[in-house]
Design an enzyme around this catalytic site. Sequence first.
Site, PDB file in Angstrom:
ATOM      1  N   ASN A   1       0.634  -1.077   0.262  1.00 34.52           N
ATOM      2  CA  ASN A   1      -0.225  -0.056   0.651  1.00 34.52           C
ATOM      3  C   ASN A   1       0.641   1.167  -0.184  1.00 34.52           C
ATOM      4  O   ASN A   1       1.464   1.346   1.436  1.00 34.52           O
ATOM      5  CB  ASN A   1      -0.875  -0.359   1.122  1.00 34.52           C
ATOM      6  CG  ASN A   1      -2.194   1.688   1.552  1.00 34.52           C
ATOM      7  OD1 ASN A   1      -1.786   2.855   0.767  1.00 34.52           O
ATOM      8  ND2 ASN A   1      -2.703   1.214   1.576  1.00 34.52           N
TER       9      ASN A   1
ATOM     10  N   GLU B   1      -3.641   1.895  -3.123  1.00 45.08           N
ATOM     11  CA  GLU B   1      -4.178   3.069  -2.888  1.00 45.08           C
ATOM     12  C   GLU B   1      -3.110   4.387  -3.528  1.00 45.08           C
ATOM     13  O   GLU B   1      -2.153   5.376  -3.107  1.00 45.08           O
ATOM     14  CB  GLU B   1      -3.861   3.709  -0.888  1.00 45.08           C
ATOM     15  CG  GLU B   1      -5.294   3.225  -0.336  1.00 45.08           C
ATOM     16  CD  GLU B   1      -4.600   4.375   0.937  1.00 45.08           C
ATOM     17  OE1 GLU B   1      -5.406   5.097   0.796  1.00 45.08           O
ATOM     18  OE2 GLU B   1      -4.320   3.964   1.864  1.00 45.08           O
TER      19      GLU B   1
ATOM     20  N   ASP C   1      -3.786  -4.673   0.949  1.00 43.33           N
ATOM     21  CA  ASP C   1      -4.347  -4.927   2.317  1.00 43.33           C
ATOM     22  C   ASP C   1      -5.988  -4.906   2.317  1.00 43.33           C
ATOM     23  O   ASP C   1      -6.514  -3.790   1.650  1.00 43.33           O
ATOM     24  CB  ASP C   1      -5.217  -3.126   2.335  1.00 43.33           C
ATOM     25  CG  ASP C   1      -4.980  -2.064   3.181  1.00 43.33           C
ATOM     26  OD1 ASP C   1      -5.362  -2.468   3.625  1.00 43.33           O
ATOM     27  OD2 ASP C   1      -4.593  -0.666   3.722  1.00 43.33           O
TER      28      ASP C   1
ATOM     29  N   ASN D   1      -7.813  -4.350   5.569  1.00 37.54           N
ATOM     30  CA  ASN D   1      -8.021  -3.592   6.750  1.00 37.54           C
ATOM     31  C   ASN D   1      -8.471  -4.024   7.362  1.00 37.54           C
ATOM     32  O   ASN D   1     -10.276  -3.988   7.793  1.00 37.54           O
ATOM     33  CB  ASN D   1      -9.055  -2.452   5.963  1.00 37.54           C
ATOM     34  CG  ASN D   1      -8.419  -0.792   5.477  1.00 37.54           C
ATOM     35  OD1 ASN D   1      -6.707  -0.699   6.513  1.00 37.54           O
ATOM     36  ND2 ASN D   1      -8.528  -0.712   4.855  1.00 37.54           N
TER      37      ASN D   1
ATOM     38  N   ASP E   1      -2.224  -6.289   6.258  1.00 34.74           N
ATOM     39  CA  ASP E   1      -1.646  -6.451   4.920  1.00 34.74           C
ATOM     40  C   ASP E   1      -1.994  -7.998   4.303  1.00 34.74           C
ATOM     41  O   ASP E   1      -0.624  -8.951   5.145  1.00 34.74           O
ATOM     42  CB  ASP E   1      -0.786  -5.821   3.998  1.00 34.74           C
ATOM     43  CG  ASP E   1      -1.056  -4.233   4.294  1.00 34.74           C
ATOM     44  OD1 ASP E   1      -1.204  -3.924   3.292  1.00 34.74           O
ATOM     45  OD2 ASP E   1      -0.440  -3.518   5.338  1.00 34.74           O
TER      46      ASP E   1
ATOM     47  N   ASP F   1       2.887   4.812   4.735  1.00 33.07           N
ATOM     48  CA  ASP F   1       2.916   4.341   6.398  1.00 33.07           C
ATOM     49  C   ASP F   1       2.562   2.987   6.567  1.00 33.07           C
ATOM     50  O   ASP F   1       2.759   2.222   7.513  1.00 33.07           O
ATOM     51  CB  ASP F   1       1.336   4.821   7.037  1.00 33.07           C
ATOM     52  CG  ASP F   1       0.098   4.633   6.455  1.00 33.07           C
ATOM     53  OD1 ASP F   1       0.315   4.592   5.462  1.00 33.07           O
ATOM     54  OD2 ASP F   1      -0.612   5.750   6.901  1.00 33.07           O
ATOM     55  N   HIS F   2       2.663   1.655   5.111  1.00 35.60           N
ATOM     56  CA  HIS F   2       2.814   1.012   5.602  1.00 35.60           C
ATOM     57  C   HIS F   2       4.033   0.612   5.269  1.00 35.60           C
ATOM     58  O   HIS F   2       4.316   1.122   4.203  1.00 35.60           O
ATOM     59  CB  HIS F   2       1.267  -0.189   4.115  1.00 35.60           C
ATOM     60  CG  HIS F   2       0.791  -0.113   4.614  1.00 35.60           C
ATOM     61  ND1 HIS F   2      -0.762  -0.721   5.144  1.00 35.60           N
ATOM     62  CD2 HIS F   2      -0.513   1.501   4.670  1.00 35.60           C
ATOM     63  CE1 HIS F   2      -2.503  -0.129   4.894  1.00 35.60           C
ATOM     64  NE2 HIS F   2      -1.673   1.002   4.513  1.00 35.60           N
TER      65      HIS F   2
END
Length: 256
Positions: A7, A34, A147, A149, A218, A247-248
């Site tokens: 991501n 993303e 991802d 979530n 993920d 941030d991943h």
Amino acid sequence: MKIATYNVNGVNGRLPVLLRWLEETKPDIVCLQELKAPDEKFPLEAIQAAGYNAIWHGQKSWNGVAILAKGKDIKELRRGLPGDDEDLHSRYIEAMIDDLVIGCLYLPNGNPAPGPKLEYKLAWFERLKNHAAKLLDYNLPVVLCGDYNVMPTELDVYKPERWVDDALFRPEVRAAFHDLVAQGWTDAIRKLYPDEVIYTFWDYFRNAYGRNAGLRIDHFLLSPLLKDRLLAAGVDKNVRGWEKTSDHGPVWIEIE
């Protein structure tokens, strides 16, 4: 063969990070989520210069998924998850590379919960489960990664007691993930590391990366034909520490 999911949290803003990581780790296949870019803004020339072919399903400012392959042809099978013609979010793309089916997904976040966004997430999960079951019926090697979530268990989240009402950890969301896996899929990370604390996401706030206060959201799900071909898996956690990074962290597997 090394397959990765990442991501990128904005493919153009993070392009230097993405290209550096591709050069250093050289995965054969990469699934990105993303993108946060419309189709015409996907950085194809830079990706091709790095040695990768690509297909993508973009969307302005939000969502977006892509599949890259190093020196391999990509046959696009589907863009968009079936089951809702009115859902215009760019969250799923599927391709065949060699004899492998790759599904790249970016599952809805679902917050604030409860509410319409959680309902959309659960409906999307149901559509994913229906499609995943059909993929298993084809009796082909399939990878469903991206991802999701969702933190499947308490092992997958730092201080789980703080997340009980969050759409990434609510019981109905975790149940949806477990129902998906129960179709016959293998969670690659947990097959190799059943009891280890492994995270793939660290928030930008409160020094989460420095404290290793992360989440495992993920995931790689492997069809039965790949279960015994799994050789290795991991997270390139160091990439999360690079300047202007996502941030991943990238997550990867190696299969025979």
